[in-house]
Scaffold this motif. Structure first.
Motif: not given
Length: 581
Positions: A193, A227, A230
């Motif tokens: 990630t 993102e 995440s």
């Protein structure tokens, strides 16, 4: 696992004497640590006796404890210096090798991996290796030495009480081991990630002008935030596990003290232990808890580091574009362009393409010639020159430098003869001077700086800058216009003489007067043996010895200006359009 350990051994073995010295001082550190409680025990027992005449022995024990404490500071400091320095040296060496390896990859690798992903690997993954080879090795040595000497001293005082202390240690270790297994899984997800977030951030920052022009700030922010969230969730999962494991490890010493105080106190009451022995045993229990706490950190470091090593190995184990090619000697390199370049039935298909971009192209460039290439957008012009300068590699038997097959030559050998000014201009975030002289340190001959600045039609504009050639151009030349960047790139190519100078549409961002001046300077004053010019400007093409006309990756026509007027519809069209304008 074995592959990762071999990877670590490859680098740590180079600094084995540093580590040997560090581990020797670490052994002294542990020995001094377990020796101090012996004198604490004797001192406490002397206090408990309360007899006259014991003052000298008591003072002697206290002085020994002070001396051992000072020695402990010295040997502990030296152990860390001798282990942490090679870890930094390994980090430096690994970053250098990673950069060298990345530089050897072809276009296919960079099509598959974003800049952000690569930067994340270089920074975060190599930091993991540094932690293993530094703090990790220190803690492993500390754990092994402490768990051998400290339990031995405890066993000498009371085997039974030592067994009582082992029980909570085993329970804590099992819990920690399960937690670490879960952490590894989440660490891998977090690193993936993080690479995605890095890639997206760099992409959006590089394309900031596009985001502004289309007024899509909110979309860009939402994409980054997606993102970012995440990454936050993956990090929080790891944090939840650590928030349970780390306090358990941190309080292990307190648990052991409670066990020792309860069982050892009964021993004192029953006359099996003295007060001094109980105090010494508590000190040993505290020493025993430290390596167990360190074990938790070691497991974390090694788990995260091994994930990073897996990522690094995907780069280091990948074959570079020139790994199987043998470099030619300096004498052959100097004669590489002596007979020019010959292209025979060149065909090329990109690694991710399903049809040829170039098909059955043949021509030659002899020393002293000026060759032009023209064609519609997407006709394969840039692909063709990239097959000549080594950026792309066609199959064997298609491109020859004299009698040398270009497929067997290294990229460095090819580029020692060929220099390219690309239409995609790139400037470093440095001064104008350093951008122009970039790459010339190894050159045996260079042209005067002022001369190449004049030839590239940049002298007048350079004189208007306050700091002249020391002016910083900003990130990717953001402080300059497109035409200025293009002319600096041209000056860079002219600064170091070469055999073949390739100019890929270098007149696209300049006005007519500047174009006329550049054409005159390039054709009359260039220091290259030959020129290959990509352009759709007839004012350029009419001065070449001959010009190639590409259509859909094929050689549609070839000849001089007069011959192409008769042979090529495309050439006649652009001639008519430019005459009308």
């Amino acid at each position: 696992m074995i592959g990762k350990l071999k990877f670590l051994l490859k680098y740590t073995h180079q600094y084995r004497w540093w580590y040997t010295g560090g581990l020797l001082f670490l052994a002294l550190t542990v020995w001094v640590s377990v020796t101090i409680p012996e004198f604490i025990q004797k001192s406490i027992d002397l206090i408990a006796l309360g007899q006259l005449g014991n003052e000298s022995d008591f003072q002697k024990n206290v002085l020994i404890i002070v001396g051992l404490a000072l020695a402990l500071i010295i040997v502990r400091t030296l152990s860390r210096i001798l282990i942490f320095i090679p870890a930094r040296l390994i980090e430096r060496k690994l970053k250098g090798e990673m950069f060298q390896k990345l530089s050897s990859f072809g276009k296919d690798y960079y099509d598959e991996n974003s800049t952000g992903t690569i930067i994340s690997r270089i920074n975060n993954d190599i930091n993991g290796v540094r932690m293993i080879t530094g703090f990790g090795i220190l803690q492993i040595g500390n754990i092994l030495l402490s768990l051998s000497l400290t339990p031995y001293k405890m066993w000498q005082l009371s085997p039974t009480l030592t067994l009582y202390c082992v029980i909570p240690m085993v329970v804590v270790f099992v819990i920690v081991r399960i937690g670490m297994a879960v952490m590894v899984k989440n660490t891998r997800l977090r690193m993936n990630t993080l690479q995605q977030l890095s890639g997206k951030t760099i992409s959006f920052l590089s394309g900031n002008s596009v985001i502004k022009s289309y007024n899509i700030y909110q979309w860009a922010e939402d994409e980054v935030q997606k993102e970012n969230l995440s990454l936050f969730h993956e990090t929080m999962r790891i944090t939840w596990i650590r928030s349970f494991i780390m306090p358990l490890l941190s309080n292990l010493g307190q648990i052991l003290k409670i066990v020792v105080l309860f069982a050892g106190g009964l021993y004192v009451i029953n006359g099996q232990f003295t007060i001094g022995e109980l105090t010494g045993y508590i000190a040993y229990a505290a020493l025993l808890s430290q390596p167990i706490m360190g074990l938790g950190w070691v497991l974390t470091i090694f788990q995260q580091g091994f994930v990073g090593i897996s990522s690094i190995q995907t780069i280091m184990d990948r074959e570079g574009a020139d790994d199987k090619r043998q470099a030619i000697d300096q004498n052959e390199k100097e004669k590489l362009f002596e007979q020019g370049i010959e292209v025979k039935n060149l065909n090329f298909t990109y690694h991710n393409g399903d049809k040829p971009v170039l098909s059955d192209i043949s021509f030659s460039i002899n020393p002293g010639q000026v060759v032009g290439i023209t064609g519609q957008v997407g006709s394969g012009k840039t692909t063709l020159i990239n097959c000549l300068n080594g950026y792309l590699r066609p199959d064997s038997g298609m491109v020859y430098f004299g009698k040398q097959d270009a497929h067997k030559l290294t990229s460095e050998d090819i580029r020692s003869a060929v220099r390219t000014v690309s239409q995609e201009v790139f400037l470093f975030s440095d001064s104008i001077e350093n951008n122009i002289t970039f790459g010339s340190k190894k050159a045996t001959q260079v042209n005067p700086f002022e001369e190449v600045v004049y030839q590239s039609a940049f002298a007048d504009e350079l004189s208007r800058f306050t700091k002249k050639e020391k002016t910083l151009v900003g990130e990717k030349g953001i402080m300059l216009s497109g035409g200025q960047k293009q002319r600096i790139s041209l000056a860079r190519a002219l600064y170091t003489p070469c055999d073949l100078l390739i100019l890929d549409d270098v007149f696209s961002a300049v006005d007519t007067d500047t174009e006329r001046f550049l054409i005159q300077q390039i054709f009359e004053n260039h220091s290259a043996k030959s020129l290959l010019i990509i352009s759709n400007r007839i004012s350029v093409l009419e001065k070449t010895d001959y010009t190639l006309v590409l259509e859909e990756g094929r050689l549609a026509a070839k000849g001089t200006h007069e011959e192409l007027i008769k042979q090529s519809d495309f050439y006649r069209e652009i001639l008519t359009l430019q005459q009308e304008n």
